[in-house]
Motif scaffolding. Sequence first.
Motif, PDB file in Angstrom:
ATOM      1  N   ALA A  86       0.830  -1.203   0.000  1.00  0.00           N
ATOM      2  CA  ALA A  86       0.000   0.000   0.000  1.00  0.00           C
ATOM      3  C   ALA A  86       0.862   1.250   0.000  1.00  0.00           C
ATOM      4  N   ASP A  87       1.943   1.252   0.836  1.00  0.00           N
ATOM      5  CA  ASP A  87       2.841   2.404   0.871  1.00  0.00           C
ATOM      6  C   ASP A  87       3.548   2.578  -0.461  1.00  0.00           C
ATOM      7  N   ARG A  88       3.953   1.447  -1.056  1.00  0.00           N
ATOM      8  CA  ARG A  88       4.634   1.518  -2.342  1.00  0.00           C
ATOM      9  C   ARG A  88       3.689   2.075  -3.397  1.00  0.00           C
ATOM     10  N   GLY A  89       2.427   1.726  -3.307  1.00  0.00           N
ATOM     11  CA  GLY A  89       1.452   2.265  -4.235  1.00  0.00           C
ATOM     12  C   GLY A  89       1.363   3.771  -4.136  1.00  0.00           C
ATOM     13  N   GLU A  90       1.395   4.312  -2.920  1.00  0.00           N
ATOM     14  CA  GLU A  90       1.354   5.764  -2.743  1.00  0.00           C
ATOM     15  C   GLU A  90       2.620   6.412  -3.290  1.00  0.00           C
ATOM     16  N   GLN A  91       3.773   5.757  -3.086  1.00  0.00           N
ATOM     17  CA  GLN A  91       5.017   6.279  -3.632  1.00  0.00           C
ATOM     18  C   GLN A  91       4.975   6.324  -5.159  1.00  0.00           C
ATOM     19  N   LEU A  92       4.481   5.247  -5.746  1.00  0.00           N
ATOM     20  CA  LEU A  92       4.397   5.201  -7.204  1.00  0.00           C
ATOM     21  C   LEU A  92       3.406   6.215  -7.746  1.00  0.00           C
ATOM     22  N   LEU A  93       2.278   6.377  -7.059  1.00  0.00           N
ATOM     23  CA  LEU A  93       1.300   7.359  -7.503  1.00  0.00           C
ATOM     24  C   LEU A  93       1.902   8.759  -7.496  1.00  0.00           C
ATOM     25  N   ALA A  94       2.676   9.072  -6.458  1.00  0.00           N
ATOM     26  CA  ALA A  94       3.352  10.370  -6.408  1.00  0.00           C
ATOM     27  C   ALA A  94       4.350  10.506  -7.561  1.00  0.00           C
ATOM     28  N   ALA A  95       5.050   9.409  -7.886  1.00  0.00           N
ATOM     29  CA  ALA A  95       6.010   9.431  -8.990  1.00  0.00           C
ATOM     30  C   ALA A  95       5.297   9.616 -10.322  1.00  0.00           C
ATOM     31  N   VAL A  96       4.156   8.949 -10.500  1.00  0.00           N
ATOM     32  CA  VAL A  96       3.374   9.097 -11.732  1.00  0.00           C
ATOM     33  C   VAL A  96       2.926  10.542 -11.898  1.00  0.00           C
ATOM     34  N   ARG A  97       2.359  11.116 -10.846  1.00  0.00           N
ATOM     35  CA  ARG A  97       1.902  12.505 -10.919  1.00  0.00           C
ATOM     36  C   ARG A  97       3.054  13.454 -11.193  1.00  0.00           C
ATOM     37  N   GLY A  98       4.208  13.173 -10.558  1.00  0.00           N
ATOM     38  CA  GLY A  98       5.373  14.020 -10.782  1.00  0.00           C
ATOM     39  C   GLY A  98       5.850  13.969 -12.220  1.00  0.00           C
ATOM     40  N   ALA A  99       5.893  12.756 -12.797  1.00  0.00           N
ATOM     41  CA  ALA A  99       6.340  12.617 -14.189  1.00  0.00           C
ATOM     42  C   ALA A  99       5.392  13.329 -15.146  1.00  0.00           C
ATOM     43  N   ILE A 100       4.085  13.206 -14.912  1.00  0.00           N
ATOM     44  CA  ILE A 100       3.103  13.861 -15.793  1.00  0.00           C
ATOM     45  C   ILE A 100       3.198  15.372 -15.653  1.00  0.00           C
ATOM     46  N   THR A 101       3.325  15.855 -14.428  1.00  0.00           N
ATOM     47  CA  THR A 101       3.427  17.302 -14.213  1.00  0.00           C
ATOM     48  C   THR A 101       4.662  17.866 -14.907  1.00  0.00           C
ATOM     49  N   ARG A 102       5.748  17.131 -14.863  1.00  0.00           N
ATOM     50  CA  ARG A 102       6.986  17.600 -15.492  1.00  0.00           C
ATOM     51  C   ARG A 102       6.896  17.574 -17.012  1.00  0.00           C
ATOM     52  N   GLU A 103       6.378  16.487 -17.582  1.00  0.00           N
ATOM     53  CA  GLU A 103       6.384  16.314 -19.031  1.00  0.00           C
ATOM     54  C   GLU A 103       5.168  16.928 -19.727  1.00  0.00           C
ATOM     55  N   ALA A 104       4.044  17.044 -19.018  1.00  0.00           N
ATOM     56  CA  ALA A 104       2.818  17.564 -19.640  1.00  0.00           C
ATOM     57  C   ALA A 104       2.092  18.474 -18.650  1.00  0.00           C
ATOM     58  N   PRO A 105       2.691  19.623 -18.303  1.00  0.00           N
ATOM     59  CA  PRO A 105       2.108  20.488 -17.278  1.00  0.00           C
ATOM     60  C   PRO A 105       0.737  21.048 -17.641  1.00  0.00           C
ATOM     61  N   GLN A 106       0.371  20.988 -18.920  1.00  0.00           N
ATOM     62  CA  GLN A 106      -0.930  21.500 -19.345  1.00  0.00           C
ATOM     63  C   GLN A 106      -2.073  20.545 -19.033  1.00  0.00           C
ATOM     64  N   VAL A 107      -1.765  19.310 -18.648  1.00  0.00           N
ATOM     65  CA  VAL A 107      -2.783  18.306 -18.347  1.00  0.00           C
ATOM     66  C   VAL A 107      -3.216  18.452 -16.895  1.00  0.00           C
ATOM     67  N   THR A 108      -4.524  18.492 -16.648  1.00  0.00           N
ATOM     68  CA  THR A 108      -5.054  18.625 -15.293  1.00  0.00           C
ATOM     69  C   THR A 108      -5.892  17.403 -14.922  1.00  0.00           C
ATOM     70  N   GLY A 109      -6.247  17.296 -13.654  1.00  0.00           N
ATOM     71  CA  GLY A 109      -7.081  16.196 -13.191  1.00  0.00           C
ATOM     72  C   GLY A 109      -6.299  15.058 -12.572  1.00  0.00           C
ATOM     73  N   LEU A 110      -5.010  15.257 -12.310  1.00  0.00           N
ATOM     74  CA  LEU A 110      -4.194  14.169 -11.767  1.00  0.00           C
ATOM     75  C   LEU A 110      -4.694  13.708 -10.402  1.00  0.00           C
ATOM     76  N   GLU A 111      -5.402  14.590  -9.685  1.00  0.00           N
ATOM     77  CA  GLU A 111      -5.913  14.227  -8.356  1.00  0.00           C
ATOM     78  C   GLU A 111      -7.041  13.208  -8.437  1.00  0.00           C
ATOM     79  N   THR A 112      -7.577  12.961  -9.638  1.00  0.00           N
ATOM     80  CA  THR A 112      -8.685  11.999  -9.770  1.00  0.00           C
ATOM     81  C   THR A 112      -8.211  10.555  -9.875  1.00  0.00           C
ATOM     82  N   LEU A 113      -6.904  10.322  -9.981  1.00  0.00           N
ATOM     83  CA  LEU A 113      -6.414   8.951 -10.113  1.00  0.00           C
ATOM     84  C   LEU A 113      -6.800   8.124  -8.894  1.00  0.00           C
TER      85      LEU A 113
END
Length: 273
Positions: A86-113
């Motif tokens: 479960a903790d690893r899942g939260e770490q990965l989710l943070a990494a996914v959001r970070g990668a998307i924010t960095r590469e595609a900052p125009q995309v919104t809604g990441l909090e809905t994952l």
Amino acid sequence: MNSPFETLVRTALTDVADEASPVDLTSRALGLARRRRRTAAITLAAAAVAAVLVGAPLAITAADRDTPPAAVTSSAPAPAPSASPADRGEQLLAAVRGAITREAPQVTGLETLVRYMDVCELVTSASGKLMPKDGLISQAPYEASAVPQACPPPWGNDPHSYRWLGRFAKNGKVYAVTIHIYPTVHHDPADPPVNETDARERELAAQGENPPYRGPHGEHVLVHDYLLNMTKPGGIGVLIECHDTDETGAFMTRSPFTRTELAAIGLDPALRP
């Protein structure tokens, strides 16, 4: 009462079920075996979007599900020993959001994952084997306490497999997005074919309009406007699928990401089980 978005997703997915023909995800780029696996993955993801985001029940047959092969872990970096699944899942989710924010900052809604898991009822078959009842596996929002009983491997939940569903927006359009990070078998595209089937699939890929290619560290990268299907050295799979919820159509033709953005997100070294 359904929200406007739930109605939109339900309408879009209903249109797909009624009108869309099966999609050859590899555009003739991969052989029949890989095409079957990719098609199964897209079918599962589209149904799971309806199940988790809209609230409709989902059931797939155990025979049809796209279960990733056993991981090749010889060179895979291990997660921190103290991290529970479960903790690893939260770490990965943070990494996914970070990668998307960095590469595609125009995309919104990441909090809905929202993370989801497999659910099934195990019964003993006529041959004496334990199997999911009627061969069916369902999807439900992830609950760590329920995972051990929900649908254990090899039929369902792999403790090192992580899947999320969300709805992203860009330029006023909404997209249902599935992200899956999981253990799998990896072949460096620069290595010789492992057998005749692999050789034939590579030959077909070379003839395709959008064949897979080798990433900077030996990754196997297949990317379309709506799909990233990547494997990394060490046996790591990254699958990102985007489904346009526009009720006028365009299923599997539009995405909130460009191909370059999708590939860059998948190449993030933090995205590993």
